[in-house]
Design a protein around this motif. Structure first.
Motif: not given
Length: 268
Positions: A154, A156, A185, A187-189, A210, A212, A214
């Motif tokens: 996991r 970013n 963002t 920082n999403q993992s 990454a 956003p 999906k």
């Protein structure tokens, strides 16, 4: 790692493991070697370590016991490099000094990881693959075609891009403002495990993971907002890859890679 042995007369490594982990390396250099130059060169080699280790790990099939931890080692070394300061000692100025300050658990992780790495790589060549002069990729497109490996549990977008950038030798920049305008963002993992795949395939997978939205059905889907573009000879300099958005690329009239271009409609 320390360079030519003739440059160093002696050294001392000090470690403190308490509420925080502190490490200090002091090297007493020969008369014709400037301590601050020695410290700078070692710090530079520290920065190269994650990519070199990743290359060394590529052909090795880790045991299930070690795999998860060892895939995180390049990122740990990247953090170690990021939080290391280097210079000569003051006021004497006769020693090269490097100091690192990390959370306490970093000490346990590095010790355990070192032990597992030695066990899993016993009998392998630590120098990595031999480079053949005259056959190395030169353009950004050639480098993107080269196979590489990227594994982590996991992490970013920033760290994933940084590791891939170091590995293939191409500058990859995230266009922060473009992402902010789309509410994306950094920082999403997410996790990734791709071995011996073309770098462009790994880069594509990163931006898809990454992304956003999906619901995107593929890289050509308009819902795939996060993309990359190649900026050749940026400002008269080197080739650079930008991590951006469809909207940002459209505003600048950037040339989209073929994989992101909408598919032509099929006539009924």
């Amino acid at each position: 790692f320390l360079g030519p042995s003739s440059d160093i007369q002696g050294g001392m490594l000090s470690l403190h493991a308490g509420e925080q982990f502190f490490a200090e390396l002091r090297l007493y250099c020969n008369r014709d070697v400037l301590p601050q130059v020695m410290a700078r060169d070692i710090y530079r080699r520290m920065g190269e370590a994650p990519s070199r280790l990743n290359q060394h790990f590529k052909p090795i099939q880790f045991s299930s016991y070690s795999e998860q931890l060892l895939t995180d080692v390049p990122f740990a070394l990247k953090a170690l490099h990021q939080y290391t300061r280097h210079d000569r000692d003051k006021p004497a100025g006769k020693q090269a000094v490097l100091r690192s300050y990390l959370p306490a658990e970093a000490a346990t992780f590095l010790i355990h990881a070192t032990d597992l790495a030695l066990l899993e790589t016993a009998g392998t060549d630590g120098t990595g693959p031999t480079k053949v002069v005259g056959t190395q990729p030169k353009t950004v497109y050639e480098k993107l075609k080269q196979p590489t490996t990227l594994r982590f549990g996991r992490d970013n977008l920033v760290n994933a891009i940084g590791l891939l950038s170091d590995d293939i030798g191409v500058k990859i920049e995230i266009q922060d403002k473009d992402l902010e305008l789309e509410g994306i963002t950094k920082n999403q993992s997410f996790g990734i495990d791709m071995a011996d795949k073309p770098a462009e395939e790994i880069l594509l997978s990163i931006v898809q993971l990454a992304n956003p939205d999906k619901t995107a059905k593929g890289p050509s889907d308009a819902a795939q907002k996060l993309i990359y573009v190649v900026k050749q000879k940026l400002n008269g300099g080197e080739d650079v890859i930008w991590i951006t958005t469809r909207a940002g690329a459209q505003t600048r009239s950037d040339q989209l890679p073929k994989v992101f271009k909408p598919l032509p409609r099929q006539e009924k």
